[in-house]
Design a protein around this motif. Structure first.
Motif, PDB file in Angstrom:
ATOM      1  N   SER A  20       0.831  -1.206   0.000  1.00  0.00           N
ATOM      2  CA  SER A  20       0.000   0.000   0.000  1.00  0.00           C
ATOM      3  C   SER A  20       0.864   1.254   0.000  1.00  0.00           C
ATOM      4  O   SER A  20       0.507   2.252  -0.634  1.00  0.00           O
ATOM      5  N   ALA A  21       2.029   1.217   0.660  1.00  0.00           N
ATOM      6  CA  ALA A  21       2.931   2.373   0.612  1.00  0.00           C
ATOM      7  C   ALA A  21       3.380   2.626  -0.820  1.00  0.00           C
ATOM      8  O   ALA A  21       3.434   3.776  -1.276  1.00  0.00           O
ATOM      9  N   ARG A  22       3.685   1.566  -1.543  1.00  0.00           N
ATOM     10  CA  ARG A  22       4.090   1.715  -2.946  1.00  0.00           C
ATOM     11  C   ARG A  22       2.940   2.260  -3.790  1.00  0.00           C
ATOM     12  O   ARG A  22       3.130   3.164  -4.612  1.00  0.00           O
ATOM     13  N   VAL A  23       1.747   1.718  -3.586  1.00  0.00           N
ATOM     14  CA  VAL A  23       0.579   2.158  -4.354  1.00  0.00           C
ATOM     15  C   VAL A  23       0.270   3.622  -4.063  1.00  0.00           C
ATOM     16  O   VAL A  23       0.051   4.415  -4.985  1.00  0.00           O
ATOM     17  N   PHE A  24       0.268   4.001  -2.794  1.00  0.00           N
ATOM     18  CA  PHE A  24      -0.082   5.381  -2.450  1.00  0.00           C
ATOM     19  C   PHE A  24       1.015   6.365  -2.838  1.00  0.00           C
ATOM     20  O   PHE A  24       0.714   7.505  -3.178  1.00  0.00           O
ATOM     21  N   GLY A  50      -8.491  13.602  -8.925  1.00  0.00           N
ATOM     22  CA  GLY A  50      -8.328  12.390  -9.708  1.00  0.00           C
ATOM     23  C   GLY A  50      -9.580  11.554  -9.540  1.00  0.00           C
ATOM     24  O   GLY A  50     -10.528  11.949  -8.850  1.00  0.00           O
ATOM     25  N   ARG A  51      -9.573  10.394 -10.165  1.00  0.00           N
ATOM     26  CA  ARG A  51     -10.709   9.481 -10.054  1.00  0.00           C
ATOM     27  C   ARG A  51     -10.175   8.097  -9.721  1.00  0.00           C
ATOM     28  O   ARG A  51      -9.277   7.596 -10.392  1.00  0.00           O
ATOM     29  N   HIS A  52     -10.739   7.512  -8.705  1.00  0.00           N
ATOM     30  CA  HIS A  52     -10.406   6.141  -8.350  1.00  0.00           C
ATOM     31  C   HIS A  52     -11.311   5.236  -9.167  1.00  0.00           C
ATOM     32  O   HIS A  52     -12.501   5.523  -9.348  1.00  0.00           O
ATOM     33  N   ALA A  53     -10.753   4.144  -9.661  1.00  0.00           N
ATOM     34  CA  ALA A  53     -11.483   3.263 -10.582  1.00  0.00           C
ATOM     35  C   ALA A  53     -12.814   2.762 -10.013  1.00  0.00           C
ATOM     36  O   ALA A  53     -13.764   2.579 -10.771  1.00  0.00           O
ATOM     37  N   ARG A  68      -0.226  14.661  -8.311  1.00  0.00           N
ATOM     38  CA  ARG A  68       0.543  15.900  -8.364  1.00  0.00           C
ATOM     39  C   ARG A  68       0.936  16.285  -9.784  1.00  0.00           C
ATOM     40  O   ARG A  68       1.143  17.466 -10.059  1.00  0.00           O
ATOM     41  N   THR A  69       1.057  15.311 -10.691  1.00  0.00           N
ATOM     42  CA  THR A  69       1.640  15.602 -11.999  1.00  0.00           C
ATOM     43  C   THR A  69       0.687  15.430 -13.183  1.00  0.00           C
ATOM     44  O   THR A  69       1.000  15.900 -14.272  1.00  0.00           O
ATOM     45  N   GLU A  70      -0.440  14.766 -12.972  1.00  0.00           N
ATOM     46  CA  GLU A  70      -1.377  14.529 -14.077  1.00  0.00           C
ATOM     47  C   GLU A  70      -2.680  15.270 -13.815  1.00  0.00           C
ATOM     48  O   GLU A  70      -3.069  15.474 -12.668  1.00  0.00           O
ATOM     49  N   ASP A  71      -3.350  15.626 -14.894  1.00  0.00           N
ATOM     50  CA  ASP A  71      -4.662  16.253 -14.769  1.00  0.00           C
ATOM     51  C   ASP A  71      -5.726  15.165 -14.684  1.00  0.00           C
ATOM     52  O   ASP A  71      -5.884  14.373 -15.613  1.00  0.00           O
ATOM     53  N   ASP A  72      -6.419  15.118 -13.552  1.00  0.00           N
ATOM     54  CA  ASP A  72      -7.532  14.207 -13.307  1.00  0.00           C
ATOM     55  C   ASP A  72      -7.198  12.756 -13.679  1.00  0.00           C
ATOM     56  O   ASP A  72      -7.904  12.131 -14.484  1.00  0.00           O
ATOM     57  N   PRO A  73      -6.140  12.175 -13.101  1.00  0.00           N
ATOM     58  CA  PRO A  73      -5.772  10.806 -13.461  1.00  0.00           C
ATOM     59  C   PRO A  73      -6.803   9.783 -12.992  1.00  0.00           C
ATOM     60  O   PRO A  73      -7.479   9.980 -11.975  1.00  0.00           O
ATOM     61  N   LEU A  74      -6.907   8.700 -13.744  1.00  0.00           N
ATOM     62  CA  LEU A  74      -7.711   7.555 -13.335  1.00  0.00           C
ATOM     63  C   LEU A  74      -6.778   6.624 -12.573  1.00  0.00           C
ATOM     64  O   LEU A  74      -5.807   6.102 -13.132  1.00  0.00           O
ATOM     65  N   LEU A  75      -7.062   6.426 -11.283  1.00  0.00           N
ATOM     66  CA  LEU A  75      -6.209   5.619 -10.420  1.00  0.00           C
ATOM     67  C   LEU A  75      -6.773   4.206 -10.333  1.00  0.00           C
ATOM     68  O   LEU A  75      -7.937   4.026  -9.981  1.00  0.00           O
ATOM     69  N   PRO A  76      -5.974   3.204 -10.664  1.00  0.00           N
ATOM     70  CA  PRO A  76      -6.486   1.834 -10.653  1.00  0.00           C
ATOM     71  C   PRO A  76      -6.844   1.384  -9.247  1.00  0.00           C
ATOM     72  O   PRO A  76      -6.300   1.878  -8.253  1.00  0.00           O
ATOM     73  N   ASP A  77      -7.752   0.418  -9.180  1.00  0.00           N
ATOM     74  CA  ASP A  77      -8.125  -0.163  -7.902  1.00  0.00           C
ATOM     75  C   ASP A  77      -6.965  -1.004  -7.379  1.00  0.00           C
ATOM     76  O   ASP A  77      -6.128  -1.478  -8.149  1.00  0.00           O
ATOM     77  N   PHE A  78      -6.915  -1.165  -6.103  1.00  0.00           N
ATOM     78  CA  PHE A  78      -5.907  -1.977  -5.413  1.00  0.00           C
ATOM     79  C   PHE A  78      -6.684  -2.882  -4.477  1.00  0.00           C
ATOM     80  O   PHE A  78      -7.285  -2.420  -3.518  1.00  0.00           O
ATOM     81  N   ASP A  79      -6.738  -4.173  -4.787  1.00  0.00           N
ATOM     82  CA  ASP A  79      -7.461  -5.121  -3.942  1.00  0.00           C
ATOM     83  C   ASP A  79      -6.483  -5.705  -2.930  1.00  0.00           C
ATOM     84  O   ASP A  79      -5.723  -6.619  -3.258  1.00  0.00           O
TER      85      ASP A  79
END
Length: 174
Positions: free
Chosen positions: A73-77, A141-144, A85-96
């Motif tokens: 989770s530290a790597r994912v976050f 951003g948007r979470h998947a 911080r660097t992309e406009d409205d990124p789509l962030l993949p889900d992390f199960d």
């Protein structure tokens, strides 16, 4: 006259909880990290707190598996903070976090290596959080699966997530 301490920044709150996690894992006997299971009373206590109502399956983990999850989770976050911080409205993949193959994979990592990787990932996450100026907290951003979120939402979530797992580790390692 009573004085109150100023509110802690998300970075300071995260650092305090990361330190607590590190101390709990370092003080535990190595064998306990792979074998301890949460006592029923502690499961009942924790299942209604923090993020565990939505992720109760995490309470079945050993301390070794908790360490693996916190590393992942530290790597994912860290990646999410960078993208927000660097992309406009990124789509962030889900992390199960409870995916069977992910959790099973933790067992393949020797404990000493896993703890080293956890320290490295936690340091990277803390550096990423400390690097966010207040002016960027509103970046979106948007979470998947969860939808719209802000960088501030992510920063505010992280100390509590770490605290929840520190509480879990404390209960596991008593």
């Amino acid at each position: 006259m009573l004085t109150t301490a100023p509110p802690r920044s998300p970075a300071d709150a995260l650092a305090a909880q990361q330190q607590r996690v590190a101390e709990l894992l370092t003080a535990a006997p190595a064998a306990a990290l792979r074998s301890r299971r949460l006592p029923d009373a502690e499961h009942v206590r924790l299942v209604g707190s923090g993020h565990f109502p939505a992720y109760a399956a995490e309470l079945a983990w050993t301390p070794h598996e908790v360490a693996g999850h916190l590393r992942d989770s530290a790597r994912v976050f860290t990646a999410r903070v960078a993208r927000l911080r660097t992309e406009d409205d990124p789509l962030l993949p889900d992390f199960d976090p409870t995916a069977a193959d992910r959790v099973a994979g933790y067992a393949a990592v020797p404990t000493s290596r896993l703890l080293d990787e956890l320290r490295e990932a936690q340091a990277g996450l803390l550096a990423a959080v400390r690097g966010v100026p207040d002016a960027e907290r509103a970046r979106t951003g948007r979470h998947a699966t969860d939808g719209a979120l802000t960088l501030g939402d992510v920063l505010d979530f992280l100390p509590g997530h770490q605290r929840d797992h520190a509480e879990q580790l404390a209960a596991l390692l008593r």
